[in-house]
Design a protein around this motif. Structure first.
Motif, PDB file in Angstrom:
ATOM      1  N   ALA A   1      17.017 -15.401  12.859  1.00 29.14           N
ATOM      2  CA  ALA A   1      16.851 -14.738  11.729  1.00 29.14           C
ATOM      3  C   ALA A   1      17.376 -13.105  11.065  1.00 29.14           C
ATOM      4  N   TYR A   2      16.928 -12.281  12.131  1.00 38.78           N
ATOM      5  CA  TYR A   2      17.489 -10.978  11.250  1.00 38.78           C
ATOM      6  C   TYR A   2      18.742 -10.842  12.031  1.00 38.78           C
ATOM      7  N   TRP A   3      19.265 -11.496  13.120  1.00 40.38           N
ATOM      8  CA  TRP A   3      21.134 -11.326  13.101  1.00 40.38           C
ATOM      9  C   TRP A   3      21.664 -11.802  12.310  1.00 40.38           C
ATOM     10  N   THR A   4      21.588 -12.551  12.157  1.00 45.08           N
ATOM     11  CA  THR A   4      22.342 -13.718  11.055  1.00 45.08           C
ATOM     12  C   THR A   4      21.982 -13.257   9.970  1.00 45.08           C
ATOM     13  N   HIS A   5      21.211 -12.479   9.180  1.00 47.05           N
ATOM     14  CA  HIS A   5      20.974 -11.752   8.109  1.00 47.05           C
ATOM     15  C   HIS A   5      22.465 -11.261   7.726  1.00 47.05           C
ATOM     16  N   GLN A   6      22.818 -11.796   5.892  1.00 50.54           N
ATOM     17  CA  GLN A   6      23.761 -10.918   5.459  1.00 50.54           C
ATOM     18  C   GLN A   6      23.274  -9.818   4.600  1.00 50.54           C
ATOM     19  N   TYR A   7      22.167  -9.534   4.054  1.00 49.79           N
ATOM     20  CA  TYR A   7      21.563  -8.217   3.090  1.00 49.79           C
ATOM     21  C   TYR A   7      22.521  -8.573   1.928  1.00 49.79           C
ATOM     22  N   LYS A   8      22.028  -9.240   1.530  1.00 47.12           N
ATOM     23  CA  LYS A   8      22.663  -9.657   0.164  1.00 47.12           C
ATOM     24  C   LYS A   8      22.717  -8.986  -0.685  1.00 47.12           C
ATOM     25  N   TRP A   9      20.876  -8.894  -1.176  1.00 49.97           N
ATOM     26  CA  TRP A   9      20.442  -8.241  -2.286  1.00 49.97           C
ATOM     27  C   TRP A   9      20.103  -6.385  -2.439  1.00 49.97           C
ATOM     28  N   GLY A  10      20.062  -5.905  -2.370  1.00 51.08           N
ATOM     29  CA  GLY A  10      20.339  -4.626  -2.628  1.00 51.08           C
ATOM     30  C   GLY A  10      20.792  -3.783  -1.776  1.00 51.08           C
ATOM     31  N   LYS A  11      20.987  -2.338  -1.796  1.00 46.18           N
ATOM     32  CA  LYS A  11      21.925  -1.336  -1.815  1.00 46.18           C
ATOM     33  C   LYS A  11      21.747  -1.297   0.179  1.00 46.18           C
ATOM     34  N   ARG A  12      22.718  -1.618   0.764  1.00 45.74           N
ATOM     35  CA  ARG A  12      22.367  -1.577   2.418  1.00 45.74           C
ATOM     36  C   ARG A  12      22.427   0.135   2.701  1.00 45.74           C
ATOM     37  N   THR A  13      21.355   0.309   2.818  1.00 48.24           N
ATOM     38  CA  THR A  13      21.171   1.830   4.131  1.00 48.24           C
ATOM     39  C   THR A  13      21.430   2.011   5.242  1.00 48.24           C
TER      40      THR A  13
ATOM     41  N   ALA B   1       0.736  -1.058   0.047  1.00 47.68           N
ATOM     42  CA  ALA B   1      -0.043  -0.099  -0.094  1.00 47.68           C
ATOM     43  C   ALA B   1       1.040   1.632  -0.229  1.00 47.68           C
ATOM     44  N   GLY B   2       2.283   1.284  -0.185  1.00 43.73           N
ATOM     45  CA  GLY B   2       3.239   2.444  -0.379  1.00 43.73           C
ATOM     46  C   GLY B   2       3.819   2.426   0.912  1.00 43.73           C
ATOM     47  N   VAL B   3       3.378   1.952   2.005  1.00 40.72           N
ATOM     48  CA  VAL B   3       3.859   2.701   3.221  1.00 40.72           C
ATOM     49  C   VAL B   3       5.362   1.113   3.583  1.00 40.72           C
ATOM     50  N   LYS B   4       6.461   1.872   3.290  1.00 40.08           N
ATOM     51  CA  LYS B   4       7.642   1.065   3.198  1.00 40.08           C
ATOM     52  C   LYS B   4       8.181   0.841   4.306  1.00 40.08           C
ATOM     53  N   SER B   5       8.534  -0.516   5.111  1.00 40.04           N
ATOM     54  CA  SER B   5       9.316  -0.557   5.565  1.00 40.04           C
ATOM     55  C   SER B   5      10.786  -0.729   5.400  1.00 40.04           C
ATOM     56  N   LYS B   6      11.050  -1.343   7.178  1.00 44.07           N
ATOM     57  CA  LYS B   6      13.214  -1.067   6.728  1.00 44.07           C
ATOM     58  C   LYS B   6      13.462  -1.993   5.477  1.00 44.07           C
ATOM     59  N   THR B   7      13.377  -3.188   5.818  1.00 49.05           N
ATOM     60  CA  THR B   7      13.199  -3.947   4.955  1.00 49.05           C
ATOM     61  C   THR B   7      13.154  -4.047   3.194  1.00 49.05           C
ATOM     62  N   ASP B   8      13.755  -4.294   2.692  1.00 53.88           N
ATOM     63  CA  ASP B   8      13.467  -4.284   1.110  1.00 53.88           C
ATOM     64  C   ASP B   8      12.466  -5.905   0.930  1.00 53.88           C
ATOM     65  N   LEU B   9      12.251  -5.998   0.379  1.00 53.35           N
ATOM     66  CA  LEU B   9      11.596  -6.781  -0.870  1.00 53.35           C
ATOM     67  C   LEU B   9      12.619  -7.944  -0.482  1.00 53.35           C
ATOM     68  N   LEU B  10      12.585  -8.629  -1.149  1.00 50.58           N
ATOM     69  CA  LEU B  10      14.043  -9.586  -0.877  1.00 50.58           C
ATOM     70  C   LEU B  10      14.685 -10.001   0.046  1.00 50.58           C
ATOM     71  N   ASN B  11      15.316  -9.141   0.406  1.00 50.47           N
ATOM     72  CA  ASN B  11      16.028  -9.580   2.168  1.00 50.47           C
ATOM     73  C   ASN B  11      15.138  -9.594   2.763  1.00 50.47           C
ATOM     74  N   ARG B  12      13.701  -8.650   2.859  1.00 46.03           N
ATOM     75  CA  ARG B  12      12.611  -9.339   3.666  1.00 46.03           C
ATOM     76  C   ARG B  12      12.309 -10.353   3.562  1.00 46.03           C
ATOM     77  N   SER B  13      11.647 -11.056   2.228  1.00 44.67           N
ATOM     78  CA  SER B  13      11.662 -12.764   2.371  1.00 44.67           C
ATOM     79  C   SER B  13      12.759 -13.935   2.646  1.00 44.67           C
ATOM     80  N   ALA B  14      13.535 -13.282   2.512  1.00 40.32           N
ATOM     81  CA  ALA B  14      14.754 -14.083   3.242  1.00 40.32           C
ATOM     82  C   ALA B  14      15.250 -14.448   4.381  1.00 40.32           C
ATOM     83  N   ILE B  15      14.583 -13.212   4.747  1.00 39.77           N
ATOM     84  CA  ILE B  15      14.505 -12.987   6.577  1.00 39.77           C
ATOM     85  C   ILE B  15      13.169 -14.516   7.016  1.00 39.77           C
TER      86      ILE B  15
END
Length: 228
Positions: A208-220, A96-110
């Motif tokens: 899952a959050y603590w160990t995620h490496q954020y391989k996709w997208g640019k980490r802000t 709906a346009g209310v953006k989450s902290k994490t992008d779709l790919l990284n969030r789905s991987a988590i």
């Protein structure tokens, strides 16, 4: 009725521990491990283990006795759907346009990692503890898989939106607690099953959050909550 107060106090503890506001509008979007974050899931797990006695006077059986006196014919299947509600809300807000902290790919991987860890833990414990359900149907009562799923999903929702909406932990964990209460009201689980399930769900998604490496997208490194 007093026997139900333990679970009520646990749900309040969940809300109070997670509903922390921040003074600054600048926050780091990627949660890091701290020992303090272990206190909630470990407390719930210990309470679940401690209340899992099988004697005739065990606390969990007294709770079931009160349930049978108060609502012997109660039954609903809504808990089968509510366990996934926090995930629907999380992805629905993003769509709906209310953006989450994490992008779709990284969030789905988590999410996938957290779900696998949660489901694996629940399956192993159910198999090797071999606990009979309060309704006498099967020997896979301990812990509650529905509750674990609900709290894992609620943890993801909180991690993604708690800094934007400070009331989100109350809503997310309140919803998950409702699932646990319904599992007991349906006579499918003891309070011990629900408490341990809640602890497993929270810890699995946290790991899952603590160990995620954020391989996709640019980490802000930071986000501005006033101008997302």
């Amino acid at each position: 009725m007093k026997k139900w107060l333990l679970f009520y106090f646990c749900t309040c503890y969940i809300s109070l521990l997670h509903a922390q506001t921040r003074d600054s509008i600048i926050v780091r979007p990627y949660p890091a491990f701290t020992v303090r974050q272990l206190s909630l899931p470990l407390t719930l797990a210990v309470l679940g283990l401690a209340s899992n006695g099988n004697g005739n006077e065990a606390f969990k059986k007294e709770v079931v006795e009160e349930r049978n006196e108060m609502m012997p014919k109660f039954h609903t299947s809504i808990d089968n759907y509510l366990q996934f509600a926090p995930l629907v809300i999380a992805y629905g807000l993003d769509a709906a346009g209310v953006k989450s902290k994490t992008d779709l790919l990284n969030r789905s991987a988590i999410l996938m990692k957290g779900e696998l860890l949660m489901l694996g833990s629940v399956y192993v414990l159910k198999k090797y503890t071999h606990q009979l359900r309060p309704d006498g149907s099967t020997y896979n009562s301990f812990p509650s898989g529905h509750t674990a799923q609900a709290f894992a999903a609620a943890t993801l929702l909180c991690e993604e939106y708690k800094d934007r909406f400070h009331w989100m932990p109350y809503a997310a964990y309140g919803l998950a607690s409702g699932v646990g209460m319904l599992r007991m009201a349906n006579n499918r689980h003891y309070i011990s099953d629900v408490l341990l399930g809640a602890g497993i769900g929270i810890l699995s998604m946290k790991v899952a959050y603590w160990t995620h490496q954020y391989k996709w997208g640019k980490r802000t490194q930071a986000i501005n909550l006033e101008n997302p």
